[in-house]
Write a protein that holds these residues in place. Structure first.
Motif, PDB file in Angstrom:
ATOM      1  N   GLN A   8     -30.396 -28.377  12.823  1.00 25.48           N
ATOM      2  CA  GLN A   8     -31.624 -28.069  12.898  1.00 25.48           C
ATOM      3  C   GLN A   8     -31.675 -29.574  13.821  1.00 25.48           C
ATOM      4  OE1 GLN A   8     -33.816 -25.864  13.007  1.00 25.48           O
ATOM      5  NE2 GLN A   8     -32.140 -24.211  12.979  1.00 25.48           N
ATOM      6  N   LYS A   9     -30.775 -30.316  13.246  1.00 28.25           N
ATOM      7  CA  LYS A   9     -31.975 -32.016  13.570  1.00 28.25           C
ATOM      8  C   LYS A   9     -30.841 -32.799  13.147  1.00 28.25           C
ATOM      9  CE  LYS A   9     -32.692 -33.640   8.997  1.00 28.25           C
ATOM     10  NZ  LYS A   9     -34.365 -33.866   8.450  1.00 28.25           N
ATOM     11  N   TYR A  10     -30.523 -33.852  14.456  1.00 23.92           N
ATOM     12  CA  TYR A  10     -29.283 -35.018  13.913  1.00 23.92           C
ATOM     13  C   TYR A  10     -28.953 -35.355  12.912  1.00 23.92           C
ATOM     14  CZ  TYR A  10     -27.401 -39.428  14.429  1.00 23.92           C
ATOM     15  OH  TYR A  10     -26.697 -40.416  14.741  1.00 23.92           O
ATOM     16  N   GLU A  11     -28.320 -35.824  12.639  1.00 26.33           N
ATOM     17  CA  GLU A  11     -27.618 -36.155  11.473  1.00 26.33           C
ATOM     18  C   GLU A  11     -26.019 -36.705  11.452  1.00 26.33           C
ATOM     19  OE1 GLU A  11     -28.517 -36.026   8.225  1.00 26.33           O
ATOM     20  OE2 GLU A  11     -29.852 -34.667   8.447  1.00 26.33           O
ATOM     21  N   PRO A  12     -26.227 -38.542  10.975  1.00 26.08           N
ATOM     22  CA  PRO A  12     -24.844 -38.807  11.400  1.00 26.08           C
ATOM     23  C   PRO A  12     -23.505 -38.283  10.683  1.00 26.08           C
ATOM     24  CG  PRO A  12     -26.661 -40.192  10.071  1.00 26.08           C
ATOM     25  CD  PRO A  12     -27.053 -38.906  10.095  1.00 26.08           C
ATOM     26  N   ALA A  13     -22.489 -38.644  11.020  1.00 28.20           N
ATOM     27  CA  ALA A  13     -21.272 -38.284   9.999  1.00 28.20           C
ATOM     28  C   ALA A  13     -20.714 -38.600   9.313  1.00 28.20           C
ATOM     29  CB  ALA A  13     -20.007 -37.881  12.105  1.00 28.20           C
ATOM     30  N   ASP A  58     -32.134 -46.162  16.631  1.00 26.60           N
ATOM     31  CA  ASP A  58     -31.987 -45.787  17.498  1.00 26.60           C
ATOM     32  C   ASP A  58     -31.095 -44.947  18.083  1.00 26.60           C
ATOM     33  OD1 ASP A  58     -33.147 -46.536  20.361  1.00 26.60           O
ATOM     34  OD2 ASP A  58     -30.684 -47.180  20.496  1.00 26.60           O
ATOM     35  N   TYR A  59     -30.143 -44.686  17.351  1.00 29.54           N
ATOM     36  CA  TYR A  59     -29.072 -43.547  17.907  1.00 29.54           C
ATOM     37  C   TYR A  59     -29.626 -42.272  17.379  1.00 29.54           C
ATOM     38  CZ  TYR A  59     -25.076 -46.192  19.558  1.00 29.54           C
ATOM     39  OH  TYR A  59     -23.775 -47.211  20.254  1.00 29.54           O
ATOM     40  N   GLU A  60     -30.300 -42.133  15.646  1.00 24.83           N
ATOM     41  CA  GLU A  60     -30.924 -41.026  15.563  1.00 24.83           C
ATOM     42  C   GLU A  60     -31.630 -40.528  17.215  1.00 24.83           C
ATOM     43  OE1 GLU A  60     -33.586 -39.490  11.717  1.00 24.83           O
ATOM     44  OE2 GLU A  60     -32.765 -41.597  12.139  1.00 24.83           O
ATOM     45  N   ARG A  61     -32.717 -41.307  17.528  1.00 30.22           N
ATOM     46  CA  ARG A  61     -33.799 -40.660  18.589  1.00 30.22           C
ATOM     47  C   ARG A  61     -32.811 -40.684  19.407  1.00 30.22           C
ATOM     48  NH1 ARG A  61     -34.937 -43.380  22.871  1.00 30.22           N
ATOM     49  NH2 ARG A  61     -33.817 -44.943  22.770  1.00 30.22           N
ATOM     50  N   LEU A  62     -31.719 -40.926  20.090  1.00 32.20           N
ATOM     51  CA  LEU A  62     -30.731 -40.572  21.261  1.00 32.20           C
ATOM     52  C   LEU A  62     -30.205 -38.926  20.257  1.00 32.20           C
ATOM     53  CD1 LEU A  62     -29.508 -43.839  22.745  1.00 32.20           C
ATOM     54  CD2 LEU A  62     -30.940 -42.746  23.561  1.00 32.20           C
ATOM     55  N   GLY A  63     -29.682 -39.285  19.776  1.00 26.61           N
ATOM     56  CA  GLY A  63     -29.116 -37.991  19.169  1.00 26.61           C
ATOM     57  C   GLY A  63     -29.795 -36.770  18.624  1.00 26.61           C
ATOM     58  N   ASN A  64     -30.889 -36.277  18.389  1.00 25.90           N
ATOM     59  CA  ASN A  64     -32.562 -36.019  18.761  1.00 25.90           C
ATOM     60  C   ASN A  64     -32.199 -35.130  20.013  1.00 25.90           C
ATOM     61  OD1 ASN A  64     -32.807 -35.280  15.264  1.00 25.90           O
ATOM     62  ND2 ASN A  64     -33.838 -36.755  15.428  1.00 25.90           N
ATOM     63  N   LEU A  65     -32.303 -36.505  21.674  1.00 24.45           N
ATOM     64  CA  LEU A  65     -32.918 -35.683  22.449  1.00 24.45           C
ATOM     65  C   LEU A  65     -31.904 -34.934  23.333  1.00 24.45           C
ATOM     66  CD1 LEU A  65     -34.975 -36.248  24.838  1.00 24.45           C
ATOM     67  CD2 LEU A  65     -33.279 -38.572  25.517  1.00 24.45           C
TER      68      LEU A  65
END
Length: 429
Positions: free
Chosen positions: A235-240, A288-295
């Motif tokens: 559903q959304k970006y989650e870090p490993a 920043d990585y959360e934004r890019l990951g969701n994109l």
């Protein structure tokens, strides 16, 4: 022995002088008599060596006796050696398992990377061939030839659509990136085990800690596809997350504390510096990585739906080629667009990019947890050595120690003025 040697010398002197004159004979005798006292300077080491050897033998017997006593009665030193030996055996067993996992993830990573290349080329060739048949069918006269072209185009488009559905579900490029990350992290654990064993400071805590790390990494990057594969479209970006969630702090000992002092290398300035580093990591790098990951996740979802949809439209339109002006146009256009979408998604390895962002986000999350765990521990002796920890953080962020301090100072200055810092914490990625 000395008496015999002296007699022989006198006898040889006397016998040689008997054939000469009396004056020579007396002179020889006098010389012989003069040389006799020199024999007293000759050293005879046999008795001394015997004495020394006897003493050494007595000492060796006593040492062996003490050793047998220690073995028989199980002294404290023997029990400690046994415990250390058992710990090293366990670490060697973990090391063998880790080495095997590295090999497995390497092999499976290469295999899944080949999947991505082969499936991409196969689907594109099938799609382009079906589009070509549909285009030729639109210009062919009615009859058996037209029917064969339409049938072939329909079957090829249908096969491409089915293969695309499976490929988009599995995301081979993302699977290959998962195995590459797992292989790298297992090598990291292997290096840590070798370091602990080289330092000779292995304990039962190390055995448990490395076991937890291995099992957590197995859960984070599973090998099977069915039933255990990671969700490719969350559903959304989650870090490993590849580390144990309930990590207990290790009691530091003399061998792991570099430059040990009363505060275990920690000062108030170092704590403030680490807090500022956390702020920069959270507000710049992780965000920043959360934004890019969701994109990237949204782009991948759109492409994963568009490819099979366009191929399915082409498969449905192919039977109507020759029955109107739009049948052939729709089939050829949809097929060409499907090939372009598939090339962009799997040729560009969008799934791999998403997994890379997940891994980078996990790296920053782990760094935050390690810093918070250290500065949150009230007892300094239970923390990792401050100077050593500062050096590790600097290396992980690709900075020198002065650069790390400069970043902390800059972050504090920007925070005081109420503006966000204009620099990322990491210089590596």
């Amino acid at each position: 022995m000395s008496a015999l040697q002296t007699s022989s010398l006198i006898f040889s002197s006397s016998s040689s002088s008997s054939s000469s004159s009396s004056s020579s004979s007396s002179s020889r005798r006098i010389n012989a008599a003069i040389h006799v006292p020199k024999l007293s300077n000759v050293r005879f080491p046999v008795p001394k060596k015997a004495t020394v050897t006897k003493q050494l033998l007595i000492e060796e017997v006593n040492n062996l006796k003490d050793a047998f006593i220690n073995i028989d009665y199980g002294t404290e030193s023997t029990s400690q050696n046994d415990e250390s030996y058992d710990t090293r055996q366990k670490l060697y067993a973990i090391l063998e398992a880790v080495s095997d996992r590295v090999e497995m993830h390497d092999n499976i990573g290469h295999q899944r990377d080949n999947w991505n290349t082969l499936l991409l080329n196969s689907i594109n060739m099938i799609t382009l061939t079906a589009s070509t048949l549909a285009g030729v069918a639109s210009a062919a006269p009615s009859g058996t030839t037209l029917l064969a072209l339409k049938l072939g185009s329909t079957l090829l488009f249908s096969a491409a659509a089915g293969m695309l559905l499976v490929t988009n579900k599995l995301q081979p490029s993302q699977l290959a990136e998962e195995q590459r990350n797992a292989s790298r992290l297992f090598r990291q654990i292997k290096s840590q085990i070798e370091t602990v064993m080289a330092l000779g400071s292995a304990t039962e805590y190390d055995v448990k800690d490395f076991m937890d790390k291995v099992l957590a990494l197995d859960r984070a990057y599973p090998l099977p596809l069915l039933g255990a594969m990671l969700e490719k479209f969350p559903q959304k970006y989650e870090p490993a997350t590849w580390w144990p969630s309930n990590r207990s702090k290790r009691d530091q000992n003399e061998s792991t504390q570099v430059g040990k002092n009363d505060n275990n290398g920690w000062t108030h300035e170092l704590e403030e510096e680490m807090r500022e580093i956390i702020n920069v990591v959270k507000n710049k790098d992780s965000e920043d990585y959360e934004r890019l990951g969701n994109l990237v996740l949204k782009i991948n979802k759109v492409l994963a739906i568009s490819g099979p949809l366009l191929t399915g439209i082409a498969a449905v339109s192919a039977p109507f080629v020759g029955h109107g002006p739009w049948g052939g146009v729709l089939a050829v256009t949809a097929g060409a667009l499907a090939g372009a979408v598939n090339s962009f998604q799997h040729g560009g390895q969008v799934g791999m990019v998403f997994e890379m962002y997940r891994n980078c986000g996990g790296f920053f999350k782990l760094l935050e947890e390690e810093i918070e765990a250290n500065i949150g521990e009230g007892e300094f002796e239970k923390r990792e050595n401050g100077e050593l920890f500062q050096m590790k953080v600097a290396l992980q962020l690709g900075r020198s120690l002065p650069q790390l301090k400069e970043l902390a100072t800059k972050s504090a200055s920007f925070r005081t003025s109420g503006t966000p810092v204009d620099e990322f914490a990491s210089k590596l990625f």
